[in-house]
Design an enzyme around this catalytic site. Structure first.
Site, short mmCIF file in Angstrom:
data_model
loop_
_atom_site.label_atom_id
_atom_site.label_comp_id
_atom_site.label_asym_id
_atom_site.label_seq_id
_atom_site.Cartn_x
_atom_site.Cartn_y
_atom_site.Cartn_z
CG LEU A 161 -1.92 1.15 1.32
CD1 LEU A 161 -2.88 1.15 0.14
CD2 LEU A 161 -2.67 1.10 2.65
CG ASP A 162 -0.56 4.69 -0.01
OD1 ASP A 162 -1.13 4.75 -1.11
OD2 ASP A 162 -1.14 4.88 1.08
CD GLU A 163 5.78 1.97 1.25
OE1 GLU A 163 6.89 2.22 0.74
OE2 GLU A 163 5.34 2.59 2.25
#
Length: 296
Positions: free
Chosen positions: A239-241
């Site tokens: 997530l969001d990486e």
């Protein structure tokens, strides 16, 4: 005599002498005239990346790709046979006037959606917006005003798998090339993230890493931040990486209220997301491991 056709060629492979020579020879074989060229050797992985715009009499991008691949093969640079081998040759050629089909996913905040539609409608984005998908009905009037299909797919924890199956059906039916998460407040499953690798872009409400969860600008206010920003990145199972495509920031100070931070942050989100979509639609982004090479 017919007007020449412009094609965009992108390739990546292990760096070595002779690549540019072979590409140029392949383009010359189809009477190509190079009108734009960018190249970069990524030092951490020794990966050579190249984006070339060529004008030629042929209208067939496959013919251009075949000519270049033939010349590269003569130099011992063969096309990839195993997607797990990043150092192998990846080559893609498409007509510059081709417009990718884009599906925009949104929840209730409409600022990024409206901005993308404005840029698309006025020619700032060379894309086809083929569907707007949402887990709410708030943005349905916006889709209707722009003559775009609106697909309402509500979701709960219990119905997530079924909702994603419907989402996949939309992507297939609309022949979607790129998925844009324009403040879509749902986490995609690991499998869907994998299936959309390299063709799903998300906008994050901070200059990553940053404040996560609800009311990020209120969190920022209480921490006394001096900048707000936004990050557009490829969607991955982490997530969001995902690999970062574009970022920007705006200066703030102690006089800004949470509402002012929100407005300023949303302005930044709009700009960053539209830039990322434009870069992707023009084949200016190349994935190299966990990073991107972006030819502006």
């Amino acid at each position: 005599m017919s007007e020449p056709t412009s094609h965009i060629l992108t390739l990546s492979c292990a760096d070595r002498p002779g690549i540019v020579h072979a590409v140029s020879a392949g383009l010359l074989a189809v009477g190509g005239n190079i009108t734009e060229n960018h190249q970069f050797s990524e030092p951490d992985t020794a990966t050579f990346c190249m984006r070339t715009v060529v004008s030629t009499a042929t209208t067939e991008s496959d013919e251009v790709a075949a000519a270049v691949a033939t010349k590269l093969a003569e130099f011992g640079i063969a096309a990839a046979t195993d997607e797990a081998e990043p150092e192998q040759l990846r080559i893609k050629v498409r007509r510059a006037d081709d417009r990718p089909n884009v599906a925009i996913l949104v929840s209730t905040a409409d600022h990024c959606l409206v901005d993308l539609l404005y840029r698309w409608r006025t020619g700032g984005l060379q894309i086809n917006v083929v569907a707007i998908v949402s887990n709410h009905t708030v943005c349905q009037p916006i889709a209707a005003q722009n003559g775009i299909e609106f697909v309402y797919l509500p979701v709960t924890a219990a119905t997530k798998a079924a909702q994603e199956a419907q989402l996949r059906d939309v992507f297939v039916r609309c022949d979607v090339d790129l998925v844009v998460l324009a403040r879509y407040m749902q986490v995609l499953s690991d499998q869907l993230c994998t299936d959309l690798a390299g063709r799903a872009i998300n906008i994050h409400h901070s200059f990553l890493p940053g404040f996560k969860g609800a009311k990020p600008y209120h969190q920022a206010f209480h921490r006394g931040v001096k900048i707000v920003g936004a990050t557009a990145h490829f969607v991955t199972a982490d997530l969001d990486e995902g690999p970062i495509i574009e970022q920007d920031v705006a200066r703030v100070d102690h006089t800004h209220t949470p509402e002012q931070l929100t407005r300023l942050g949303q302005d930044t989100e709009r700009l960053v997301l539209s830039r990322a979509v434009r870069l992707w639609s023009e084949d200016r982004i190349m994935l190299v491991g966990t990073k991107t090479v972006v030819f502006h």
